[in-house]
Enzyme design. Structure first.
Site, PDB file in Angstrom:
ATOM      1  N   TYR A 201      -9.412 -11.413  -6.826  1.00  0.00           N
ATOM      2  CA  TYR A 201      -8.466 -11.309  -7.941  1.00  0.00           C
ATOM      3  C   TYR A 201      -8.618 -12.466  -8.922  1.00  0.00           C
ATOM      4  O   TYR A 201      -8.217 -12.355 -10.079  1.00  0.00           O
ATOM      5  CB  TYR A 201      -7.034 -11.226  -7.421  1.00  0.00           C
TER       6      TYR A 201
ATOM      7  N   ARG B 100      -0.871  -2.009  -6.765  1.00  0.00           N
ATOM      8  CA  ARG B 100      -0.996  -3.134  -5.812  1.00  0.00           C
ATOM      9  C   ARG B 100      -1.950  -4.187  -6.386  1.00  0.00           C
ATOM     10  O   ARG B 100      -1.685  -5.384  -6.297  1.00  0.00           O
ATOM     11  CB  ARG B 100      -1.494  -2.602  -4.473  1.00  0.00           C
TER      12      ARG B 100
ATOM     13  N   ARG C 278       0.862  -1.167   0.000  1.00  0.00           N
ATOM     14  CA  ARG C 278       0.000   0.000   0.000  1.00  0.00           C
ATOM     15  C   ARG C 278       0.908   1.229   0.000  1.00  0.00           C
ATOM     16  O   ARG C 278       2.057   1.164   0.439  1.00  0.00           O
ATOM     17  CB  ARG C 278      -0.897   0.022   1.238  1.00  0.00           C
TER      18      ARG C 278
ATOM     19  N   HIS D 101      -3.765  -9.626   3.589  1.00  0.00           N
ATOM     20  CA  HIS D 101      -5.210  -9.735   3.780  1.00  0.00           C
ATOM     21  C   HIS D 101      -5.509 -10.653   4.963  1.00  0.00           C
ATOM     22  O   HIS D 101      -4.945 -11.740   5.071  1.00  0.00           O
ATOM     23  CB  HIS D 101      -5.884 -10.307   2.531  1.00  0.00           C
TER      24      HIS D 101
ATOM     25  N   LYS E 164      -2.489  -3.103   7.879  1.00  0.00           N
ATOM     26  CA  LYS E 164      -3.690  -2.739   8.627  1.00  0.00           C
ATOM     27  C   LYS E 164      -3.775  -3.558   9.909  1.00  0.00           C
ATOM     28  O   LYS E 164      -3.406  -4.722   9.950  1.00  0.00           O
ATOM     29  CB  LYS E 164      -4.932  -2.981   7.770  1.00  0.00           C
TER      30      LYS E 164
ATOM     31  N   HIS F 135      -2.643   2.897  -6.011  1.00  0.00           N
ATOM     32  CA  HIS F 135      -3.177   1.668  -5.402  1.00  0.00           C
ATOM     33  C   HIS F 135      -3.456   0.610  -6.468  1.00  0.00           C
ATOM     34  O   HIS F 135      -3.431  -0.595  -6.181  1.00  0.00           O
ATOM     35  CB  HIS F 135      -4.443   1.976  -4.612  1.00  0.00           C
TER      36      HIS F 135
END
Length: 318
Positions: free
Chosen positions: A295, A263, A167, A286, A192, A260
């Protein structure tokens, strides 16, 4: 802050402050996430003040009915709030309600009786491999009136996004000490939720970072930011966004080509080359595999587009 400016009664505002502190300290949310959650709930409390005719107390909050929550959602809709933003606002209020229940301040059951708004899931829009590779080379912007080290800096940031799946915030949080140079083939970043992960660094990414450091005229302390602005301060994400925006025209890319999106390109192109979904999940950081699975739909859609464009039977059918 004066009492007149509080959107709720003192007992509810005390619980609100305690909730924000717990989000930061116990759940280790980033300051920006805590700020967003807090803003959502504060807007809800302000709505309740007008809806109920007085600042809401803990008892008022616990006594809310589903119709009160739906009234809030309807009011936000009229203000132009999107379904995605409305879903986040409701999730923030639910988080606050759960905190009240856990700390013995009352059970606000109204939130569990209200459905979240439906959101049409949109697929990530990756950048094609050719333009993506061009974006990570400083020479692509050679005609711009900018110092060479600045062009090399931007290229190095974009190389980390495309080559490592970072990110923007993760790339810009790297320190000079953490730079993948001189044979270093791994970096560790904080994603995150404060989750740390290690990522391999390919030669092209390492070279881009080394080229930037070789040209940068500023002193970069070991514990200071790896990427800096022209005055030596931390590089702003807006600068990276502007660099990509300037390249869109020359590369013939749409507005969806953002930092982004690199990514997304990392994940999609890796999957298209036979990458394992679990491995890609770990590389992206994730928490859930279902987030990464989107994806597979992107890659499937790309294959269908290629089939429609080039397969003889598809052309005949058209």
């Amino acid at each position: 802050m004066t009492a007149a400016l509080l959107p709720a009664a003192p007992d509810l505002m005390e619980a609100y402050a305690d909730w924000l502190q717990r989000l930061s300290a116990e759940r280790r949310m980033s300051p920006k996430t805590v700020e967003a959650y807090g803003r959502d709930v504060r807007i809800f409390l302000t709505f309740l003040q007008g809806h109920l005719g007085a600042p809401a107390s803990l008892a008022d909050f616990a006594g809310l009915a589903p119709r009160d929550v739906r009234s809030f959602m309807a009011a936000r809709r009229t203000e132009g709030l999107s379904s995605r933003s409305l879903m986040r606002a409701l999730a923030s209020a639910r988080s606050f309600a759960r905190h009240l229940a856990r700390t013995g301040r009352g059970e606000a059951t109204a939130f569990s009786a209200v459905r979240s708004p439906k959101i049409a899931r949109s697929l990530p829009k990756p950048i094609p491999p050719g333009p993506a590779k061009e974006m990570i080379h400083a020479d692509t912007r050679a005609g711009e009136d900018r110092e060479q080290w600045v062009l090399a800096r931007d290229a190095a940031v974009l190389a980390l996004l495309y080559g490592c799946g970072l990110r923007v915030s993760e790339a810009l949080s790297l320190t000079r000490r953490e730079a993948p140079v001189q044979g270093v083939d791994r970096i560790e970043v904080t994603g995150k939720g404060g989750k740390r992960r290690q990522l391999p660094v390919i030669e092209a990414v390492r070279k881009a970072v080394e080229d930037y450091l070789g040209l940068c005229p500023l002193h970069l302390p070991p514990d200071g930011p790896l990427f800096v602005g022209v005055k030596g301060g931390p590089l702003s994400p807006r600068i990276v966004q502007a660099a990509v925006a300037r390249m869109r025209g020359s590369l013939g890319l749409p507005e969806t080509a953002t930092p982004h999106a690199l990514r997304h390109s990392f994940a999609t192109h890796l999957l298209g080359r036979g990458g394992d979904l679990r491995t890609i999940q770990e590389l992206l950081g994730h928490a859930s595999l279902s987030t990464t699975q989107i994806y597979t739909e992107v890659d499937g859609a790309r294959l269908m587009a290629i089939h429609s464009a080039f397969h003889p039977r598809a052309r005949a059918a058209g």
